[in-house]
Design a protein around this motif. Structure first.
Motif, PDB file in Angstrom:
ATOM      1  N   ALA A 219       0.832  -1.205   0.000  1.00 29.59           N
ATOM      2  CA  ALA A 219       0.000   0.000   0.000  1.00 29.59           C
ATOM      3  C   ALA A 219       0.863   1.251   0.000  1.00 29.59           C
ATOM      4  O   ALA A 219       0.544   2.261  -0.619  1.00 29.59           O
ATOM      5  N   LYS A 220       1.987   1.139   0.662  1.00 32.55           N
ATOM      6  CA  LYS A 220       2.894   2.284   0.739  1.00 32.55           C
ATOM      7  C   LYS A 220       3.411   2.644  -0.657  1.00 32.55           C
ATOM      8  O   LYS A 220       3.403   3.812  -1.060  1.00 32.55           O
TER       9      LYS A 220
ATOM     10  N   GLY B  96       4.466   5.937  -3.444  1.00 30.10           N
ATOM     11  CA  GLY B  96       5.600   5.738  -4.344  1.00 30.10           C
ATOM     12  C   GLY B  96       5.633   6.784  -5.453  1.00 30.10           C
ATOM     13  O   GLY B  96       4.729   7.627  -5.560  1.00 30.10           O
ATOM     14  N   ASP B  97       6.653   6.703  -6.264  1.00 25.11           N
ATOM     15  CA  ASP B  97       6.833   7.672  -7.344  1.00 25.11           C
ATOM     16  C   ASP B  97       5.663   7.643  -8.330  1.00 25.11           C
ATOM     17  O   ASP B  97       5.354   8.651  -8.971  1.00 25.11           O
TER      18      ASP B  97
ATOM     19  N   LEU C 196      -0.906  10.605  -5.894  1.00 23.69           N
ATOM     20  CA  LEU C 196      -0.561  11.887  -5.288  1.00 23.69           C
ATOM     21  C   LEU C 196       0.798  12.381  -5.784  1.00 23.69           C
ATOM     22  O   LEU C 196       0.992  13.574  -5.985  1.00 23.69           O
ATOM     23  N   ALA C 197       1.724  11.446  -6.012  1.00 20.94           N
ATOM     24  CA  ALA C 197       3.024  11.850  -6.530  1.00 20.94           C
ATOM     25  C   ALA C 197       2.853  12.409  -7.945  1.00 20.94           C
ATOM     26  O   ALA C 197       3.462  13.418  -8.308  1.00 20.94           O
ATOM     27  N   LEU C 198       1.998  11.724  -8.721  1.00 26.86           N
ATOM     28  CA  LEU C 198       1.766  12.191 -10.086  1.00 26.86           C
ATOM     29  C   LEU C 198       1.090  13.553 -10.062  1.00 26.86           C
ATOM     30  O   LEU C 198       1.454  14.473 -10.796  1.00 26.86           O
TER      31      LEU C 198
END
Lengths: 845, 387
Positions: free
Chosen positions: B44-45, B50-51, B55-57
């Motif tokens: 899940a992390k 992750g990249d 949310l990172a995107l």
């Protein structure tokens, strides 16, 4: 000494309600050890009366003759009718006066008397024996009373059955307390009451026509009084009061003459001897025996005399061992019935001897002939020499009174002159001994109570009484004052010793050794040092083994253990076997203690037999010679162990105790002395020849054997019945102590990282691991911090007769982190040395 | 600094809408909460932080926004990511704690299992009791003195004012060493020679008093020594006698010592061993080496005398006597001082002695003397290292 309270009251007017316990407390405080107060007649209740036997019917058909008797007890049974009584004794006849206990009475020991049916008749009470009434241990049948006592008389009073008897353990310095007179004197002093001294008698002056006596050894005998009484009635018996006093004092009534002599001895402390005058011939003499001379003493033992023995003689030779025991040849005759006339015959004329003999001489003779008589016990402890004539007079009086005798007018007294004994003492000496300010008045008063004459002010001149031969020095007098003032009243103060240094290093080592071994799981088992040469044989010791140099006892408790231990092992192994036999099989025991080695030559030993003086300090040479005469007595420690050393359990397997535990025990002991042991292969009894280590330590640069350890020889184990594989260690602490280095020098602790290198070396199986380790250690040089063997194995891949030893080397420098090359170089150097010295081959190289 | 983004792409910024950010955040939080173990949480992390996570995107899109919108979107996304990160950390800790707890439970043992791999050893109570007594006196400044057990008669008897004919010197009390040194030349007819051999002048010491003598010969006054050790008398072993036993004796020689000092010293010892307030009592007695002499008793430390004449409360320690016999004592006989080269005009002294076996018996309720001499480990073990 047994003192009946009723008798004691004859000389001291004790308060009426005073009990034996009260008197005991007073006498104990004054220094007499009154061990018990016996309550005579406790639990005895009447009616107990005098009876007259009227008729006897012997009942047949029982295992022993049983008598059915009719006994007149007067009005004691309230009817006046004869009592019917069954009796198992047969030492009485019709017409005899006996003691009858009637129904309702209770005898000592909770024995209630009631009329009961027995042997086919109703027995209304019992005819009593002396033992049933608690009078003596005499089981010789029932008591037959003298005929003059009225039937119906209360026998409890007649026989003085109720009394208290103080039993006093008299110390050797208080011979005078082996008499009523002496104890009465102490009692009078303790209560502050006057004493009626039984020795204060009117005595006729000596004269020239008494029985002839010649004393040829005035040192051995400084006083001899002889008196003669004639016309004694052989039928006369000791009256009940006299018999009872003897019994209460612990003596057996025998015959009137003998009883009188014993009575006077108990009363005055002066042993007497009575001779049948018709059986002595000529002058009574006192001299030393000629060696080899023979005498049969009273109890029928024929004795060969020693030149030191003091004897009483008549014209035919010895008639007695002076002050110890009379001879059988002049003994007072037993009363017997003349077969023709039926009259009693026996001794009618007696010569009474009251003499004073030298204490040491009597003690030696008594010991030499193994006789401890009432007389010798008193003479050894000192008898009042001034009491001889009074004692003789008292015996004369009693014989005249009780046996109808006549005192002859002749009074013989042979005395060697001796002056009074005086002691000079400063008046405050008792104060300084006690630490109490008694003051002169008290000191003088107390000494006078003891019987001393005292003169002088600050310096007292004290004349001691004739009955106190033990008083010879100021401290003796101080004790008299202090005890009479009461030991209980001494204050308590604490002296101030100089500041101490605690235990010595040696004492601390001994304690540490015990703690270390106990901490290592060993239980201390101290054993007797008595052992035998057989055990040394069983241990397999050679005939020239130093442990054969035993010290032998002249009087061992057991002939099977006549020598002292030279090694701790026999005792410890015995304890091991005992524990094993009691079901405790996992055992580790230790002992520390002395062993004894005969070391002195016969000439050196002989020194100890020469008596050194005691009136001065012996010279250092004399003391040294005495010490040389003694065996060597080094202190040792030893362990034995068997069974499992580490138990099996849920954690896995256990580990049996073995040789290595024994060696480790040796190391544990040595560590307490700060000594690192050197361990070498050894062969030494009683150890297994392949599993025995010599334990060595360096003393003054020399390797010294301090002990041995390992598994015991299987033969020893079998012979001694020990558990298999029993192991043992023994080490001499005194030698170990000498190897103790000085104070520990603190090591420098490097904080740089350690480098470890493991090496496996293949060597011949015969090469000791210790040698390999030493080589590695020395080869590695200063960088080596430690080396430890962590594995050993043998196997086919190594080849026969080879073993592989794996060592972990830890290397470290004190000033830098070692580089890999430095560490490896050190390892290589270590291996190279091992290869060179032990023929090792580096495994995997 | 880049120029404002004029080519605004409405499709691309869809991801930065508040509801989108909230949805991404909620999905992440839900995924963490749903993760049942640390492995699932790790999945899940990666998915949500992750990249390639939404949310990172989304975060990357922020740069494309006009300056005005950038700050808002940055705030929104940053807030959401922070919330997600905290949730992840919390869940991580939660799951780790669960895991740790589980491992500890799995590693639990039965602590009631036996732990007796090694059998404990012990020192004999006669040794430790003797040491305990020594320590009382060492603390007062006394020295511990020792001496040989095979001893010359002069030290054992003569110097102590035992006359040559004293009964204690007879063979029924004292073990004598044979004059023949015994080293191999053992005679067989031991009995016949016993008397003669008893003249050797060498004995097994019958008390530790010869150590007192040696102490006086070796030292200059003041002398304060305590002498413990084994002694020998020819008694057969039974419940109350043993031919080999232990004594502790005390000797004090100084100027002006008195019986009061003796009494005070005894009181101190008894108090130290049996509790403060236990009294001692002296009764006159006789010993050759002391004058005056006394027998010393101590008050029963169990019943304190209350059992005397009180049959309802019998005391087995003192047999309801109230007092327990300790031993003998007294002022050193001046004759002994003379034999040891000490001036009796200037110095006086006191001495006392008692048997350790007896004291052990009444202090620890030992009922049979044999238990003390047989070396049975069951007797000794409970006494441990000190007494």
């Amino acid at each position: 000494m047994r003192i009946p309270l009723s008798w004691l009251r004859e000389y001291v007017d004790l308060p009426a309600g005073e009990t034996g316990r009260d008197v005991q407390a007073k006498l104990v405080a004054a220094g007499l050890e009154v061990e018990t107060v016996e309550q005579l007649g406790a639990g005895l209740t009447g009616p107990l009366v005098v009876g007259k036997v009227l008729a006897i019917e012997v009942l047949e058909g029982f295992k022993k003759p049983i008598r059915y008797c009719q006994v007149d007890v007067g009005q004691a049974n309230n009817t006046g009718e004869p009592q019917n009584i069954i009796c198992g004794a047969s030492n009485f006849a019709v017409g005899d006066k006996v003691v009858v206990v009637l129904p309702g009475a209770e005898l000592p020991g909770g024995f209630k008397i009631s009329a009961r049916k027995t042997y086919g008749h109703v027995s209304e009470g019992m005819i009593c024996s002396a033992s049933e009434l608690g009078m003596s241990d005499d089981h010789d049948g029932i008591i037959v009373l003298p005929p003059e006592h009225e039937v119906g008389t209360d026998a409890i009073e007649l026989l003085e059955l109720r009394d208290e008897v103080l039993d006093i353990a008299v110390t050797p310095d208080r011979g005078y307390c082996l008499s009523l007179r002496g104890v009465a004197r102490e009692t009078a002093t303790a209560y502050g009451l006057p004493l009626r001294d039984p020795a204060l008698l009117d005595v006729p002056a000596p004269n020239g026509y008494g029985y002839p006596v010649s004393v040829s050894d005035p040192v051995g005998c400084d006083r001899f009084t002889a008196r003669t009484v004639v016309g004694l009635s052989p039928e006369a018996r000791s009256p009940i009061w006299l018999q009872r006093r003897l019994q209460k004092a612990g003596m057996r009534p025998i015959s009137l003459t003998v009883d009188v002599a014993n009575y006077v001895m108990l009363e005055l402390g002066q042993p007497l001897h009575t001779y049948d005058r018709s059986r002595i011939s000529g002058t009574i003499g006192v001299r030393r025996a000629t060696p080899g001379e023979k005498l049969t003493t009273l109890e029928g033992v024929k004795r060969v005399l020693d030149a030191e023995d003091l004897v009483i003689t008549d014209d035919n030779g010895p008639i007695g061992l002076a002050g110890v025991m009379g001879g059988a040849n002049t003994e007072i005759a037993d009363v017997a019935a003349d077969p023709t006339s039926g009259e009693s015959v026996g001794t009618t004329d007696v010569v009474i001897e009251a003499a004073h003999f030298d204490a040491v001489s009597i003690a030696r003779t008594a010991r030499r002939h193994k006789i401890s008589s009432e007389a010798s016990r008193r003479f050894e402890r000192g008898v009042d020499p001034e009491a001889t004539s009074a004692a003789a007079q008292r015996a004369v009086d009693l014989l005249v009174l009780l046996a109808g005798g006549t005192a002859e007018a002749g009074v013989t007294e042979v005395t060697a002159p001796s002056g009074p004994r005086t002691i000079t003492m400063s008046a405050d000496h008792p104060d300084r001994v006690a630490g109490v300010a008694y003051g002169r008045e008290t000191v003088v008063r107390r000494l006078q109570e003891v019987g001393c004459d005292v003169y002088g002010q600050d310096e007292l001149v004290v004349t001691v009484p004739s009955w106190r031969p033990d008083l010879g020095a100021p401290n003796d007098l101080a004790e008299e004052v202090i005890r009479l003032e009461g030991y209980a009243n001494l204050p308590a103060t604490l002296p101030q010793p100089p500041a101490g240094r605690g235990l010595t290093e040696r004492q601390r080592l001994h304690r540490r050794v015990g703690r270390a071994l106990a901490g290592a799981g060993y239980t201390e088992a101290p054993n007797y040092p008595f052992t035998s040469e057989e055990i040394l044989d069983q241990l397999g010791l050679d005939s020239d083994d130093p442990r054969r140099a035993t010290v032998r006892l002249a009087n061992p408790l057991s002939d099977t253990e006549p020598v002292l231990r030279t090694t701790l092992l026999p005792g410890l192994l015995g304890a091991l076997r005992r524990n094993d036999g009691r079901g405790e099989h996992d055992l580790a025991l230790f002992e520390t203690g002395l062993v004894f080695r005969a070391a002195a030559t016969p000439d050196e030993v002989a020194v100890a037999a020469v008596r050194l003086p005691v009136d001065r300090r012996p010279s250092d040479t004399e003391i040294a010679a005495l010490n040389t005469a003694l065996p060597r007595q080094p202190r040792r420690a030893a362990v034995v162990l068997a069974g499992t050393r580490e138990r099996a359990g849920w954690w896995g397997k256990g580990r049996p105790a073995d040789w290595s535990d024994a060696i480790e025990a040796g190391r544990a002991v040595a560590r307490q002395a700060g000594v690192e042991l050197i361990v070498r292969q050894d062969q030494q009894a009683p150890w297994h020849p392949g599993r025995c280590a010599a334990l060595l330590a360096v003393v003054d640069g020399q390797e010294v054997l301090v002990g041995n350890a390992g598994e015991l020889h299987p033969r020893v184990i079998k012979t001694l019945g020990l558990p298999e594989r029993t192991s043992a260690m023994e080490i001499e602490l005194d030698r170990l102590e000498r190897a103790t280095p000085g104070p520990v020098q603190a090591p420098h602790v490097s904080t740089f990282p350690v480098a470890t290198r493991d090496v496996a070396l293949i060597v011949d199986a015969s090469v000791p691991a210790a040698d390999v380790e030493t080589a590695l250690r020395e080869g590695a040089g200063a960088l080596l911090e430690s080396v430890r063997l962590f594995d050993q194995f043998t196997g086919e891949q190594l080849g026969a007769g080879k073993k592989s030893l794996a060592y972990a080397l830890r290397l470290r420098a004190s000033d830098r982190t070692l580089t890999a090359d430095e560490a490896s170089a050190a390892r290589d150097a270590a291996v190279a040395t091992a290869v060179e010295r032990t023929g090792a081959v580096l495994r995997g190289a | 600094m880049s120029a404002p983004n004029k080519s605004f792409d409405p499709v691309e910024v869809e991801a930065l809408k508040p509801e989108e950010i909230a949805r991404m955040r909620d999905e992440a939080l839900a995924a963490f909460a749903a993760a049942g173990d640390l492995a699932a949480l790790h999945e899940a992390k990666i998915a949500h932080t992750g990249d390639r996570s939404p949310l990172a995107l989304a975060n990357r899109e922020i740069g494309a926004l006009p300056p005005q919108a950038k700050a808002d979107a940055g705030k929104r996304v940053g807030g959401a990511r922070g919330e997600v990160s905290r949730a992840l950390k919390a869940r991580q800790e939660e799951l780790e704690a669960e895991r740790d707890a589980r491992v500890l439970v799995e590693e639990a043992v039965d602590v009631t299992l036996p732990t007796d791999r090694f059998t404990p050893g012990a020192r004999h109570p006669l040794t430790t009791l003797s040491e305990r007594i020594e320590d009382v006196f060492v603390a007062m400044g006394y020295e511990v003195a020792e001496g040989p057990e095979v001893e010359a008669e002069w030290f054992n008897f003569d110097a102590l004012n035992f006359t040559p004919d004293h009964p204690a010197r007879a063979m029924q009390d004292t073990f004598f060493v044979r004059a023949t040194d015994g080293g191999g030349a053992a005679k067989q007819d031991a009995k016949q020679d016993a008397e003669q051999d008893a003249e050797s002048g060498i004995v097994l010491r019958t008390h530790t008093s010869p150590v007192q003598v040696r102490s006086m010969l070796d030292r200059e006054p003041p002398i304060y020594v305590v002498c413990p050790g084994r002694v020998y008398r020819t008694d057969e072993l039974d419940a109350t006698h043993t031919p080999v036993f232990h004594q502790v004796e005390l000797l004090a020689i100084d100027e002006g010592l008195t019986m009061a000092d003796l009494k005070g010293t005894l009181d101190h010892m008894v108090g130290a061993l049996f509790g403060a307030g236990v009294r001692t009592r002296l009764r006159p007695n006789y010993f050759p080496f002391t004058e005056p002499s006394a027998e010393m008793d101590m008050q029963c430390y169990v019943c304190h005398g209350e059992s005397v004449g009180n049959p309802d409360r019998p005391c087995r320690t003192c047999s309801s006597e109230g007092w327990i016999e300790l031993g003998g004592c007294g002022m050193v006989n001046p004759r002994v001082l003379v034999a040891c080269g000490i001036d009796p005009e200037r110095y006086s002294g006191f001495a006392f002695g008692f048997g350790i076996e007896r004291m052990l018996m009444f202090r620890h309720n030992v009922e049979d003397m044999r238990d003390m001499v047989e070396g049975d480990v069951r007797f000794t073990r409970p006494f441990g290292m000190e007494i």
